[in-house]
Design a protein around this motif. Structure first.
Motif, PDB file in Angstrom:
ATOM      1  N   UNK A 178       0.847  -1.190   0.000  1.00  0.00           N
ATOM      2  CA  UNK A 178       0.000   0.000   0.000  1.00  0.00           C
ATOM      3  C   UNK A 178       0.885   1.244   0.000  1.00  0.00           C
ATOM      4  N   UNK A 179       0.346   2.356  -0.494  1.00  0.00           N
ATOM      5  CA  UNK A 179       1.119   3.586  -0.529  1.00  0.00           C
ATOM      6  C   UNK A 179       0.897   4.379   0.756  1.00  0.00           C
ATOM      7  N   UNK A 180       1.942   4.497   1.603  1.00  0.00           N
ATOM      8  CA  UNK A 180       1.764   5.141   2.905  1.00  0.00           C
ATOM      9  C   UNK A 180       1.496   6.641   2.805  1.00  0.00           C
ATOM     10  N   UNK A 181       1.796   7.233   1.628  1.00  0.00           N
ATOM     11  CA  UNK A 181       1.563   8.674   1.494  1.00  0.00           C
ATOM     12  C   UNK A 181       0.123   8.994   1.131  1.00  0.00           C
ATOM     13  N   UNK A 182      -0.656   7.951   0.799  1.00  0.00           N
ATOM     14  CA  UNK A 182      -2.041   8.163   0.406  1.00  0.00           C
ATOM     15  C   UNK A 182      -2.975   7.723   1.524  1.00  0.00           C
ATOM     16  N   UNK A 184      -1.249  12.659  -6.827  1.00  0.00           N
ATOM     17  CA  UNK A 184      -2.107  12.618  -5.637  1.00  0.00           C
ATOM     18  C   UNK A 184      -1.237  12.654  -4.378  1.00  0.00           C
ATOM     19  N   UNK A 185      -0.142  11.892  -4.394  1.00  0.00           N
ATOM     20  CA  UNK A 185       0.756  11.880  -3.238  1.00  0.00           C
ATOM     21  C   UNK A 185       1.503  13.211  -3.123  1.00  0.00           C
ATOM     22  N   UNK A 209       0.390  16.277  -1.203  1.00  0.00           N
ATOM     23  CA  UNK A 209       0.657  16.343   0.235  1.00  0.00           C
ATOM     24  C   UNK A 209       2.091  16.688   0.554  1.00  0.00           C
ATOM     25  N   UNK A 210       3.019  16.361  -0.358  1.00  0.00           N
ATOM     26  CA  UNK A 210       4.427  16.467   0.025  1.00  0.00           C
ATOM     27  C   UNK A 210       5.158  17.605  -0.679  1.00  0.00           C
ATOM     28  N   UNK A 249       8.539   0.087  -0.398  1.00  0.00           N
ATOM     29  CA  UNK A 249       7.083   0.188  -0.514  1.00  0.00           C
ATOM     30  C   UNK A 249       6.506  -0.890  -1.416  1.00  0.00           C
ATOM     31  N   UNK A 303       5.742  -0.507  -4.471  1.00  0.00           N
ATOM     32  CA  UNK A 303       4.728   0.060  -5.375  1.00  0.00           C
ATOM     33  C   UNK A 303       4.831  -0.526  -6.784  1.00  0.00           C
TER      34      UNK A 303
END
Lengths: 303, 256
Positions: free
Chosen positions: A84-88, B13-14, B17-18, B88, B90
Motif C-alpha cells: 500500500x502507498x503510505x503517502x495516500x 495525488x501523493x 501532500x508532500x 514500498x 509500489x
C-alpha cells in the motif's frame, strides 16, 4: 486456470519443477506447503507477472505468456507483503489502484466506497495507511485486489503475521467472496486456513506437487482418523518411540513430542499407559492437514 | 499513453501532500545559489571584467537552472525508485495490474518532467524578476532542462533498479553529480579547465544543457541552429539509451 508441466527456474535453482494444476471457476483452491516450496513462484506465474521457464499456463482461457495484460485486467492480486502507498489515504489507495485498470474516476470512487464497506474500513476511509493495524492493512489490500471486480483473486499467504482475531475477520470476508462466485486461489502454510477456505488443494514440497484433493480426502488418504500427541518434558524421545511403534499405524517423532496415528485415539492412549510409558501430557485430537504434510514429506510445515 | 498517465496521476495525488517539503531543495536552494554566488563572487568577477560586459549573476543563472534540473533528474531516480522497488513495493503492486513495465517507467518519467517543468518555470520567473534573463528565447529553457533531467533520470533509474543498497547513492553523488556540476560550465567557462578535464565537460550532458540554456537567456552566447540541434541531439541520445537500459533493468527486476 490450467497448467501443464509448469516450470520456473532462477539460474540453476528450480523453484517450480513441472506441476500440473487445474482450478475450476468458482472454487477456492489452495497451494499448501512450507516456505520455499514454490508456492509464491507459482502464484507470480498465474498472476502473469513472472514468465514461466517451461510448460503451458492458461488463465481464463488465455495464454499467460502472450496475453498477460488482458489476463491481469481480470485478476485481483493480494501479495504476501502489503504494498500500500503510505503517502495516500485509505480511499486514495483504492482509487489510485483502480485508475491503473483504466477505471474512470467516478466509478473508482463508487467502488472504493463499496469495498471499504465490504472490508469494514469505511470509518478509516480518510485516514493515512501508516497507523492502521496489520489486519486493517491486509483487509485494505484485499479490497484493493477487488477494485476491478476480478473473476479470480490470487492471495499469497493472506493471513501470515496477523493475530487470531484479525485472521478470522479476513477468512470471513474471503468466505463471502467465495459465496459470491469469485474463484479464490491462495497459498498458505497454515493448516487451519487451508481447511477453512479451500474446496481443493495441492500440497507442494520442493517445487513439486506431493498430493492433491479436498482437505477431507487428503486426511483420509494420508492419515488416520485420530492422533495421540505425547509429550515427555526434556527426556530423549527416540527409544520411547520404538517402544510405542506397535500401538499405531504410524509413529512420528518431532523435536518436542511423539505422534501416534490411530483410528481410535482414546484406546491408543490407554494402551500407552498399559505399556508402562508415562508421558508428561497426552492429547487426543482429529487428524489435520498438518499430519498429511508430515506423512508426505517427513517434515512439519511450520518450523 | 493513458496507462502511463494513470501512474503519473497516482504520484500527483501523493505530491499534493508532500510538495511543500520539496520546495526548499528544488527551488529555494538554487535561488540561494543565484543570490549568494551572483552577488558575492560576482562582485569580484565583475570588478575584473573577466566576462566582458556580462554580469556574473546573469552568467550563472542559466547554469544553475540546468544544474538544478540535473540534480532533480538524478534525485527522482535514486531514493524514490529504490523505495518503490524495495521499501514500498509500489512497482510490484503496479506490475500485477494491466500496466506494462513500459507504462510504469513512463509514468515515473512523466512525474520527473512535471517536477522539472514546474520548478524550472518558477526559478526562471524569479530569475527574470531579479533581472537575470535577457532574451525571450528563455521560454525554451524549461524544455532543455527537461531533456537534461531525463538524460540523468533514465540511466539513474536503470542504475537504481540494478542495486540492492542505498549506500551507492552517496558515491554517485560524490564522484559524479558534484564533479559534473563543478566542471560543466555552470560557474565558469570550461576554457578555464585543463584540456583533459575539458573533454570530460564535452561528454557531460550538463555542459550541453548549460550551452543551450545560456544561449536562451543571454544574447551574447547565441548558438547556430546546427550547434543547438547538436546539443539537444546529444541529450536526446542519453535519454534514448537511458530509457532502453532502464526498461531492461525494470523488466528484469519485476518479472523474474
Amino acid at each position: 486456470m490450467h497448467a501443464r508441466g509448469l516450470v520456473k527456474r532462477f539460474g540453476s535453482f528450480t523453484a517450480v519443477a513441472g506441476i500440473d494444476v487445474d482450478v475450476r471457476a468458482g472454487e477456492a483452491f489452495g497451494f499448501l506447503g512450507p516456505n520455499g516450496a514454490g508456492k509464491s513462484s507459482t502464484m507470480r506465474m498465474i498472476g502473469c507477472v513472472s514468465t514461466p521457464t517451461g510448460g503451458t499456463l492458461r488463465v481464463l482461457g488465455m495464454d499467460s505468456r502472450r496475453e498477460g495484460v488482458a489476463i491481469r485486467a481480470r485478476l485481483g492480486v493480494c501479495p504476501q507483503q502489503d504494498t500500500l502507498d503510505p503517502e495516500l489515504t485509505v480511499r486514495e489507495n483504492l482509487v489510485t489502484y483502480a485508475r491503473y485498470f483504466g477505471i474512470s474516476r467516478a466509478v473508482a470512487r463508487e467502488r472504493a466506497a463499496e469495498l471499504l464497506d465490504f472490508v469494514q474500513l469505511t470509518e478509516r476511509a480518510d485516514s493515512k495507511v501508516e497507523p492502521l493495524s496489520g489486519g486493517m492493512k491486509r483487509r485494505l489490500t484485499i479490497a484493493r485486489a477487488l477494485v476491478n471486480e476480478p473473476q479470480i483473486v490470487l492471495l499469497d499467504e493472506p493471513t501470515t503475521g496477523l493475530d487470531p482475531q484479525a485472521r478470522h475477520l479476513v477468512w470471513e470476508r474471503l468466505f463471502r467472496l467465495k459465496m459470491q462466485g469469485v474463484t479464490l486461489v491462495l497459498t498458505t502454510h497454515y493448516m487451519d486456513e487451508a481447511e477453512q477456505l479451500c474446496d481443493r488443494l495441492v500440497v507442494m514440497d520442493g517445487g513439486r506437487i506431493a498430493a492433491e484433493g479436498s482437505p477431507r480426502e487428503l486426511i483420509e488418504r494420508y492419515s488416520t482418523r485420530e492422533v495421540v500427541e505425547l509429550r515427555f518434558g526434556t527426556e530423549p524421545l527416540e527409544d520411547r518411540a520404538a517402544k510405542l511403534a506397535p500401538l499405531g499405524e504410524r509413529v512420528e517423532v518431532l523435536p518436542d513430542r511423539i505422534l501416534v496415528y490411530a483410528d481410535d485415539g482414546d484406546a491408543t492412549a490407554a494402551a500407552v499407559h498399559r505399556l508402562g510409558v508415562t508421558p508428561a501430557s497426552v492429547l487426543v485430537r482429529r487428524s489435520g492437514l498438518e499430519d498429511v504434510f508430515l506423512h508426505l514429506t517427513g517434515r512439519s510445515l511450520v518450523d | 499513453m493513458a496507462p502511463a498517465f494513470s501512474v503519473f496521476e497516482g504520484y500527483l495525488v501523493a505530491y499534493r501532500r508532500t510538495w511543500r517539503s520539496s520546495v526548499f531543495a528544488s527551488f529555494l536552494l538554487p535561488l540561494l545559489f543565484v543570490v549568494g554566488f551572483g552577488l558575492s563572487v560576482g562582485g569580484y568577477v565583475d570588478a575584473r571584467g573577466s566576462l566582458g560586459s556580462v554580469r556574473y549573476l546573469d552568467y550563472i543563472v542559466p547554469g544553475l537552472l540546468a544544474s538544478n534540473a540535473m540534480q532533480m533528474g538524478y534525485a527522482e531516480s535514486a531514493y524514490p525508485v529504490m523505495g518503490r522497488f524495495q521499501w514500498l513495493g509500489s512497482y510490484h503492486a503496479m506490475a500485477a495490474t494491466p500496466l506494462r513495465i513500459v507504462d510504469i517507467l513512463a509514468g515515473d518519467l512523466l512525474f520527473v518532467v512535471f517536477r522539472v517543468l514546474t520548478s524550472t518555470a518558477v526559478f526562471l520567473a524569479v530569475a527574470s524578476a531579479l533581472g537575470g534573463v535577457h532574451s525571450a528565447w528563455a521560454v525554451l529553457v524549461p524544455f532543455a532542462c527537461v531533456l537534461l533531467a531525463l538524460a540523468f533520470a533514465t540511466p539513474g533509474a536503470a542504475f537504481t533498479a540494478s542495486i540492492e543498497r542505498d549506500s551507492h547513492f552517496a558515491l554517485v553523488q560524490r564522484f559524479l553529480v558534484v564533479p559534473l556540476s563543478l566542471f560543466s560550465g555552470v560557474f565558469f567557462p570550461i576554457a578555464a579547465l585543463p584540456v583533459a578535464l575539458r573533454f570530460l565537460a564535452y561528454a557531460s550532458p550538463l555542459w550541453h544543457a548549460v550551452q543551450l540554456c545560456r544561449a536562451a537567456t543571454l544574447p551574447g552566447f547565441g548558438l547556430t541552429p546546427l550547434a543547438a540541434a547538436g546539443h539537444a541531439g546529444y541529450l536526446a541520445l542519453w535519454v534514448g539509451v537511458g530509457f532502453w537500459l532502464a526498461l531492461a533493468r525494470f523488466r528484469h527486476r519485476l518479472t523474474r
